[in-house]
Design a protein around this motif. Structure first.
Motif, PDB file in Angstrom:
ATOM      1  N   UNK A 258       0.840  -1.201   0.000  1.00  0.00           N
ATOM      2  CA  UNK A 258       0.000   0.000   0.000  1.00  0.00           C
ATOM      3  C   UNK A 258       0.876   1.251   0.000  1.00  0.00           C
ATOM      4  N   UNK A 259       1.907   1.235   0.826  1.00  0.00           N
ATOM      5  CA  UNK A 259       2.802   2.395   0.914  1.00  0.00           C
ATOM      6  C   UNK A 259       3.578   2.573  -0.389  1.00  0.00           C
ATOM      7  N   UNK A 260       4.051   1.479  -0.987  1.00  0.00           N
ATOM      8  CA  UNK A 260       4.790   1.552  -2.250  1.00  0.00           C
ATOM      9  C   UNK A 260       3.930   2.157  -3.350  1.00  0.00           C
TER      10      UNK A 260
ATOM     11  N   UNK B  99       3.569   5.446  -7.127  1.00  0.00           N
ATOM     12  CA  UNK B  99       2.653   5.557  -8.258  1.00  0.00           C
ATOM     13  C   UNK B  99       1.487   6.516  -8.006  1.00  0.00           C
ATOM     14  N   UNK B 100       1.383   7.035  -6.774  1.00  0.00           N
ATOM     15  CA  UNK B 100       0.284   7.931  -6.466  1.00  0.00           C
ATOM     16  C   UNK B 100      -1.068   7.252  -6.514  1.00  0.00           C
ATOM     17  N   UNK B 101      -1.099   5.973  -6.180  1.00  0.00           N
ATOM     18  CA  UNK B 101      -2.341   5.192  -6.267  1.00  0.00           C
ATOM     19  C   UNK B 101      -2.678   4.634  -4.889  1.00  0.00           C
ATOM     20  N   UNK B 102      -3.955   4.741  -4.506  1.00  0.00           N
ATOM     21  CA  UNK B 102      -4.382   4.288  -3.185  1.00  0.00           C
ATOM     22  C   UNK B 102      -5.061   2.938  -3.309  1.00  0.00           C
ATOM     23  N   UNK B 103      -4.572   1.968  -2.580  1.00  0.00           N
ATOM     24  CA  UNK B 103      -5.095   0.600  -2.592  1.00  0.00           C
ATOM     25  C   UNK B 103      -5.883   0.291  -1.331  1.00  0.00           C
TER      26      UNK B 103
END
Length: 427
Positions: free
Chosen positions: A340-342, A347-351
């Motif tokens: 999640x942090x990576x 990538x500016x993407x929230x999982x």
């Protein structure tokens, strides 16, 4: 289309029987006797097709022998009334976001499609007098997806069994009043207790003699098969975005194995999936692995997963080559958090936490110039408190919805208590 039991009974049934009962008389779950292969022409022109165009072609192939084609067209349009974006993460890696429906979960698709099929059979002379009673065991989002899909549908009662020992955390967007035909039932126990009680209720001869009982979990073939649409649509979006590939890699998080089962169906139907990556959560032991050409799950997960597990192995028995394209991976909570942090930092993407399972398995297993799509199945707001702490977001905090809580005294985790409750409230 005829459907047979995974427990081996030679008796087959039609769609009405399969979806209004869910379980076969011998305790197995239903599988289609034949799996349609979609004509190659669809894939040659798929980049210009909408999700409803694709849903109609696939839905007609699966259900066209039982339902009028115009009705299937209406069902598809009503099901896909929301967007399903394909988001590029990095070179050749994409997230198929399945959480933009009414309850912000991938389960909206299967639940809405199933509800409209069930509606076709309400009042059938082949059913017992009285409503169709849907039983659901859930810890959160499945119950909401089913409740919204069936809300206020005449001739249907929905019983949502949820545990009291495990808190039900739902984000603000799910604070939606439960309709009068939906009854949430708190069980003084765990999710395993709820699942086992629902399973026993399905096979109880007294209940089956008196009531129409069926399932809204992925046990029900009408909820499972529409999930094949995801993989057709992912391929269409990849082609529309200009990805030059003959095949792609698909990854999905595994709970009750519905999306994995659907991926195998989709591949058998012709979707050019090179490899299917199934990702699960665990600590020291695998949630699942391929052994001697069959999928095996850990003893801890066996009871909850056995329905779709039997379907998966039935598919592999029909076509052993499917086993060569299926790999399983298990990740710890710490690995999920790092992923999640990576994705946020790089990538500016929230999982969401389930989506992170699929995302990590894609990064770990995609090779060379392979094009990969992972299923983003859960809205990040489901884990708002955790994500706020982990990556410093300001998402709306998840809360237990008072509308979701049981309107009655919590039940003991016993079959007699559940039976009496269902009989009392099924009228």
């Amino acid at each position: 289309m005829r459907y047979y039991s995974t427990n081996g009974s030679e008796i087959s049934v039609d769609l009405c029987e399969a979806v209004t009962r869910s379980f076969a008389a011998d305790g197995g779950v239903y599988m289609p006797l034949s799996i349609p292969v979609i004509p190659r022409a669809l894939f040659n022109n798929i980049s210009g097709m909408s999700v409803t165009d694709i849903g109609y072609v696939v839905g007609s192939s699966l259900f066209g022998s039982d339902l009028d084609l115009a009705l299937i067209n209406d069902i598809v349009k009503e099901t896909f009334s929301f967007d399903i974006p394909l988001k590029k993460i990095t070179d050749h890696v994409y997230a198929l976001e399945l959480f933009h429906g009414p309850t912000k979960t991938f389960k909206d698709v299967g639940a809405r499609f199933m509800a409209r099929i069930i509606n076709c059979f309400i009042g059938s002379e082949r059913l017992k007098p009285g409503p169709i009673n849907m039983l659901v065991a859930t810890q959160g989002d499945t119950g909401y997806a089913v409740a919204r899909a069936f809300e206020n549908m005449p001739g249907v009662k929905v019983f949502i069994f949820h545990p009291s020992k495990d808190s039900v955390k739902l984000p603000e967007h799910m604070r939606h009043p439960v309709a009068d035909n939906v009854i949430s039932v708190e069980i003084r126990g765990t999710l395993d207790d709820c699942q086992e009680l629902v399973r026993r209720a399905y096979i109880d001869p007294d209940l089956n003699r008196k009531l129409n009982l069926t399932s809204a979990n992925s046990i029900n073939i009408a909820r499972l098969l529409p999930q094949t649409f995801f993989y057709f649509y992912a391929y269409s979006k990849l082609k529309a975005l200009g990805e030059e590939m003959s095949e792609f890699v698909a990854a999905m998080p595994c709970g009750n194995l519905g999306n994995l089962t659907a991926a195998l169906f989709a591949k058998q139907m012709g979707v050019p999936i090179r490899r299917i990556i199934a990702a699960g959560r665990g600590e020291q032991r695998l949630w699942g692995e391929m052994l001697n050409g069959r999928l095996s799950v850990s003893n801890r997960g066996q009871r909850a997963l056995n329905t779709n597990l039997s379907r998966i192995n039935a598919l592999i028995t029909r076509n052993p080559a499917l086993a060569e394209n299926l790999v399983c991976h298990t990740y710890s909570p710490e690995e999920i958090d790092r992923t999640i942090k990576l994705f946020h930092d790089s990538f500016g993407y929230i999982l969401g936490r389930n989506s992170a399972l699929a995302a990590k398995s894609m990064l770990d297993n995609r090779s060379g110039d392979e094009v990969g799509v992972f299923l983003a199945t859960d809205h990040p707001e489901m884990y708002a408190d955790h994500l706020n702490s982990l990556i410093g977001l300001k998402l709306s905090s998840g809360k237990t919805s008072a509308h979701y809580r049981d309107r009655h005294i919590p039940l003991s985790p016993s079959l007699p208590a559940v039976k009496n409750f269902i009989l009392e409230h099924s009228c």
